[in-house]
Design an enzyme around this catalytic site. Sequence first.
Site, PDB file in Angstrom:
ATOM      1  N   GLU A 267     -15.631  -3.127 100.288  1.00 27.14           N
ATOM      2  CA  GLU A 267     -15.117  -2.873  98.943  1.00 27.14           C
ATOM      3  C   GLU A 267     -14.184  -3.966  98.453  1.00 27.14           C
ATOM      4  OE1 GLU A 267     -13.303   0.926  99.217  1.00 27.14           O
ATOM      5  OE2 GLU A 267     -15.197   2.026  99.455  1.00 27.14           O
TER       6      GLU A 267
ATOM      7  N   SER B 261     -26.001 -16.123  97.233  1.00 27.59           N
ATOM      8  CA  SER B 261     -26.486 -17.054  96.208  1.00 27.59           C
ATOM      9  C   SER B 261     -27.250 -18.218  96.818  1.00 27.59           C
ATOM     10  CB  SER B 261     -25.302 -17.578  95.386  1.00 27.59           C
ATOM     11  OG  SER B 261     -24.615 -16.522  94.760  1.00 27.59           O
TER      12      SER B 261
ATOM     13  N   ASP C 201     -23.106 -16.762 102.571  1.00 27.74           N
ATOM     14  CA  ASP C 201     -22.360 -17.568 103.536  1.00 27.74           C
ATOM     15  C   ASP C 201     -20.923 -17.086 103.698  1.00 27.74           C
ATOM     16  OD1 ASP C 201     -24.612 -19.116 103.862  1.00 27.74           O
ATOM     17  OD2 ASP C 201     -24.014 -20.579 102.340  1.00 27.74           O
TER      18      ASP C 201
END
Length: 277
Positions: A129, A198, A155
């Site tokens: 969270e 990403s 990463d």
Amino acid sequence: MWCFTDACSVPVSEIIAVEETDVHGKHHSSGKWQKMEKPYAFTVHCVKRARRHRWKWAQVTFWCPEEQLCHLWLQTLREMLEKLTSRPKHLLVFINPFGGKGQGKRIYERKVAPLFTLASITTDIIVTEHANQAKETLYEINIDKYDGIVSVGGDGMFSEVLHGLIGRTQRSAGVDQNHPRAVLVPSSLRIGIIPAGSTDCVCYSTVGTSDAETSALHIVVGKPLLCTCARWQPGLLCPRPVPVARSSRCRPVLERGSCCVPPCSARCPVIPLSTQL
């Protein structure tokens, strides 16, 4: 014995599970032999090598003319799978629901969880969270009951899990990890990476692709890969993990100077860790 598909040769090391199959294609994973109509069959769930380093979940059905022969094959294969001690049985899974396009939880539930269930791998799942929750958790909980840790994210998530595991290991060994001359202790616990970020540079560098199914299958069959991690200045752990292979996708990480392959100087002690289960 007859094979239902053209690919009849399956290495035991790449078998995920074996299930009893009836003539209508239904599977019984209870482990109990049940009466079936002739012919008798069993299905082998296994790894199929695809293009560009990808692994896929495949199924091969074998048919036997006799019930006793089919039962013997099932029993023998299951006993061989039990002897593969490198495979995980119980995993701690951290999922970053915010990384990349926010698809971490969905990727895990759709592409990873079914394979873990098929391979009889149990999991404790923590959906993070806030930043550093995984790292803080690794310092607090009992990790001795796990065979490995799985990072679902990019990463940054892997870096957080890695640093948490390294820090926890040093604390348990009584080592000051921030001392410039400290000899850091390797962890025996392995880390699995499910790409959901990403760029996913670390995952791409270790298995050759950023495909979630491929990474899940590497974890299931217990294939280890070595990652070399280094500290880039005295007294501080490298802020990002070090890829084990240079690739175009990892170039931004390397150019920022946050890590080096091989270690840049004597001030970069090497920490060997298996980053893929």
